[in-house]
Design a protein around this motif. Structure first.
Motif, short mmCIF file in Angstrom:
data_model
loop_
_atom_site.label_atom_id
_atom_site.label_comp_id
_atom_site.label_asym_id
_atom_site.label_seq_id
_atom_site.Cartn_x
_atom_site.Cartn_y
_atom_site.Cartn_z
N HIS A 176 -23.53 31.62 76.17
CA HIS A 176 -23.64 31.26 74.77
C HIS A 176 -24.91 30.47 74.48
CE1 HIS A 176 -19.04 31.69 74.11
NE2 HIS A 176 -19.65 32.81 74.44
N HIS A 177 -25.19 29.42 75.25
CA HIS A 177 -26.32 28.60 74.87
C HIS A 177 -27.65 29.29 75.12
CE1 HIS A 177 -26.34 26.82 79.14
NE2 HIS A 177 -27.61 27.17 78.95
N SER A 178 -27.63 30.43 75.82
CA SER A 178 -28.86 31.21 75.98
C SER A 178 -29.09 32.13 74.79
CB SER A 178 -28.79 32.05 77.27
OG SER A 178 -27.75 33.00 77.18
N GLY A 179 -28.20 32.08 73.82
CA GLY A 179 -28.39 32.86 72.61
C GLY A 179 -27.86 34.28 72.68
N HIS A 180 -26.94 34.53 73.61
CA HIS A 180 -26.42 35.89 73.79
C HIS A 180 -25.79 36.43 72.50
CE1 HIS A 180 -24.40 39.33 75.55
NE2 HIS A 180 -23.24 38.88 75.13
N ARG A 181 -24.99 35.61 71.85
CA ARG A 181 -24.32 36.09 70.64
C ARG A 181 -25.32 36.40 69.53
NH1 ARG A 181 -18.43 33.28 69.87
NH2 ARG A 181 -17.68 33.63 71.98
N GLU A 182 -26.31 35.55 69.38
CA GLU A 182 -27.32 35.79 68.35
C GLU A 182 -28.14 37.04 68.65
OE1 GLU A 182 -27.82 34.45 65.30
OE2 GLU A 182 -25.86 33.64 65.82
N ARG A 183 -28.41 37.28 69.92
CA ARG A 183 -29.17 38.49 70.28
C ARG A 183 -28.37 39.74 69.96
NH1 ARG A 183 -30.63 35.36 74.78
NH2 ARG A 183 -29.09 36.41 76.10
N LEU A 184 -27.07 39.71 70.25
CA LEU A 184 -26.22 40.87 69.92
C LEU A 184 -26.18 41.09 68.42
CD1 LEU A 184 -23.01 41.00 72.16
CD2 LEU A 184 -25.03 42.45 72.21
N ARG A 185 -25.99 40.03 67.66
CA ARG A 185 -25.97 40.16 66.19
C ARG A 185 -27.29 40.73 65.69
NH1 ARG A 185 -23.69 34.69 66.51
NH2 ARG A 185 -21.44 34.79 66.23
N GLY A 186 -28.38 40.22 66.21
CA GLY A 186 -29.68 40.70 65.77
C GLY A 186 -29.90 42.16 66.09
N ARG A 187 -29.50 42.57 67.31
CA ARG A 187 -29.65 43.98 67.68
C ARG A 187 -28.81 44.89 66.79
NH1 ARG A 187 -27.70 45.96 73.24
NH2 ARG A 187 -27.72 43.72 73.64
N PHE A 188 -27.60 44.42 66.47
CA PHE A 188 -26.73 45.21 65.60
C PHE A 188 -27.32 45.33 64.19
CE2 PHE A 188 -23.26 45.21 62.45
CZ PHE A 188 -22.70 46.44 62.73
N LEU A 189 -27.78 44.22 63.64
CA LEU A 189 -28.30 44.24 62.28
C LEU A 189 -29.61 45.01 62.16
CD1 LEU A 189 -27.56 40.56 61.20
CD2 LEU A 189 -26.38 42.62 60.42
N ASN A 190 -30.43 44.93 63.19
CA ASN A 190 -31.75 45.57 63.13
C ASN A 190 -31.76 47.02 63.56
OD1 ASN A 190 -33.06 43.20 62.22
ND2 ASN A 190 -33.25 42.43 64.33
N ARG A 191 -30.88 47.36 64.50
CA ARG A 191 -30.93 48.71 65.07
C ARG A 191 -29.64 49.49 64.91
NH1 ARG A 191 -32.73 47.30 71.00
NH2 ARG A 191 -32.38 49.53 71.28
N ALA A 235 -25.22 50.16 65.17
CA ALA A 235 -24.20 50.18 66.22
C ALA A 235 -24.61 51.00 67.43
CB ALA A 235 -22.88 50.70 65.66
N ASP A 236 -25.47 52.01 67.24
CA ASP A 236 -25.88 52.86 68.36
C ASP A 236 -26.67 52.08 69.41
OD1 ASP A 236 -24.65 55.03 67.26
OD2 ASP A 236 -26.45 55.89 66.38
N ALA A 237 -27.19 50.93 69.03
CA ALA A 237 -27.97 50.12 69.98
C ALA A 237 -27.09 49.29 70.90
CB ALA A 237 -28.93 49.21 69.21
N LEU A 238 -25.79 49.31 70.67
CA LEU A 238 -24.86 48.51 71.46
C LEU A 238 -23.90 49.39 72.23
CD1 LEU A 238 -25.89 46.46 69.21
CD2 LEU A 238 -23.70 45.30 69.52
N GLU A 239 -23.53 48.94 73.42
CA GLU A 239 -22.47 49.59 74.18
C GLU A 239 -21.12 49.27 73.53
OE1 GLU A 239 -22.91 51.58 76.72
OE2 GLU A 239 -25.09 51.28 76.90
N ASP A 240 -20.09 50.06 73.88
CA ASP A 240 -18.77 49.82 73.32
C ASP A 240 -18.28 48.40 73.61
OD1 ASP A 240 -18.75 52.36 72.34
OD2 ASP A 240 -17.18 53.13 73.66
N TYR A 241 -18.50 47.93 74.82
CA TYR A 241 -18.00 46.59 75.15
C TYR A 241 -18.75 45.52 74.35
CZ TYR A 241 -22.03 45.45 78.15
OH TYR A 241 -23.28 45.17 78.62
N GLU A 242 -20.00 45.80 73.98
CA GLU A 242 -20.76 44.83 73.18
C GLU A 242 -20.24 44.79 71.75
OE1 GLU A 242 -25.13 44.67 75.24
OE2 GLU A 242 -24.63 46.50 74.12
N LEU A 243 -19.86 45.95 71.20
CA LEU A 243 -19.24 45.95 69.88
C LEU A 243 -17.94 45.16 69.91
CD1 LEU A 243 -19.81 49.66 68.78
CD2 LEU A 243 -20.87 47.63 67.77
N LEU A 244 -17.16 45.36 70.98
CA LEU A 244 -15.91 44.62 71.11
C LEU A 244 -16.17 43.13 71.28
CD1 LEU A 244 -12.86 44.67 71.21
CD2 LEU A 244 -12.99 45.23 73.65
#
Length: 251
Positions: A25-40, A42-51
């Motif tokens: 968390h403190h490495s910004g994992h959640r923010e990176r996932l949100r950013g990848r989703f918003l910018n690119r 759902a196709d940019a995320l694996e199923d487990y990342e969407l979950l």
């Protein structure tokens, strides 16, 4: 006087924890996932990342990646997770991330419910022939992961518009009791002109059994007596597999 580390506004609103908690968390994992989703998307995320992103809101203060991966492995795919029975979801815990709360279970299941409702709205009150693939996709989404057999009735008006989608019976892992009289009775109540029969095989194999074929013949006979046409009988398997009685010339 002890030193107090201030909590930043970002940490307060994103659900991430302050430095010193899970490194994820403190490495910004959640923010990176949100950013990848918003910018690119759902196709940019694996199923487990969407979950993971679904679980962020329900489990805000620990690493949910191992839990997300475990759930997908247990239920086969993302759709299986978001439609899993509540009692089965509650049994999962990986490290500090647990599904043993109403918030976590409801958060996961609402995704499946919303997706299924949206798929139903694509076919209800529309001509069946013009949206046949959407109808197959909806039936597969609604029934392919059911642990027991269910028998669904899709009633059509004289223009072949789908006017009702109803589950008539739920059965066991390999049998559903079906009553032709009840099928006909409900068709008359709705002033339907035709019906499509749909049931699932929890085994995953959509091959019709002898009992399936005989039961279909009984419904066809009962329906013909009151002018209700049986357009098809679909058996839903897994992995997108299905059998159409009409295509197989069993009707």
């Amino acid at each position: 006087m002890p030193q107090v580390t201030p909590v930043t506004p970002a940490a307060a609103f994103t659900g991430d924890t302050a430095p010193g908690d899970d490194a994820d968390h403190h490495s910004g994992h959640r923010e990176r996932l949100r950013g990848r989703f918003l910018n690119r998307g759902a196709d940019a995320l694996e199923d487990y990342e969407l979950l993971e992103m679904v679980l962020f809101t329900a489990i805000p203060r620990c690493d949910v990646k191992p839990l997300a991966k475990t759930l997908i492995q247990a239920f086969g795919d993302l759709w299986g997770v978001v439609n899993a029975p509540a009692e089965r979801l509650r049994g999962f815990k990986v490290d500090r991330a647990s599904m043993n709360s109403d918030v976590a279970v409801a958060t996961v299941r609402i995704v499946g419910a919303a997706a299924l409702r949206a798929m139903q709205q694509r076919v209800i009150n529309r001509p069946v022939l013009a949206s046949w693939q959407a109808l197959l996709d909806y039936c597969a989404a609604a029934m392919a992961h059911e642990p027991t057999e269910q028998f669904r009735l899709l009633f059509l008006d004289r223009k072949n518009i789908l006017i009702a989608d109803e589950v008539q019976q739920r059965g066991t892992v390999d049998h559903t009791p079906v009553y032709p009289r009840e099928v006909v009775k409900r068709g008359l109540e709705l002033s339907a002109s035709a019906v499509i029969l749909v049931h699932n095989h929890p085994s995953g194999d959509p091959t019709p059994s002898r009992a399936d074929i005989e039961m279909t013949k009984e419904i066809v006979r009962a329906a013909q007596a009151v002018g209700l046409a049986v357009h098809d009988h679909l058996i839903i398997g897994k992995g997108g597999k299905h059998t159409s009685f009409k295509a197989q010339r069993l009707l």
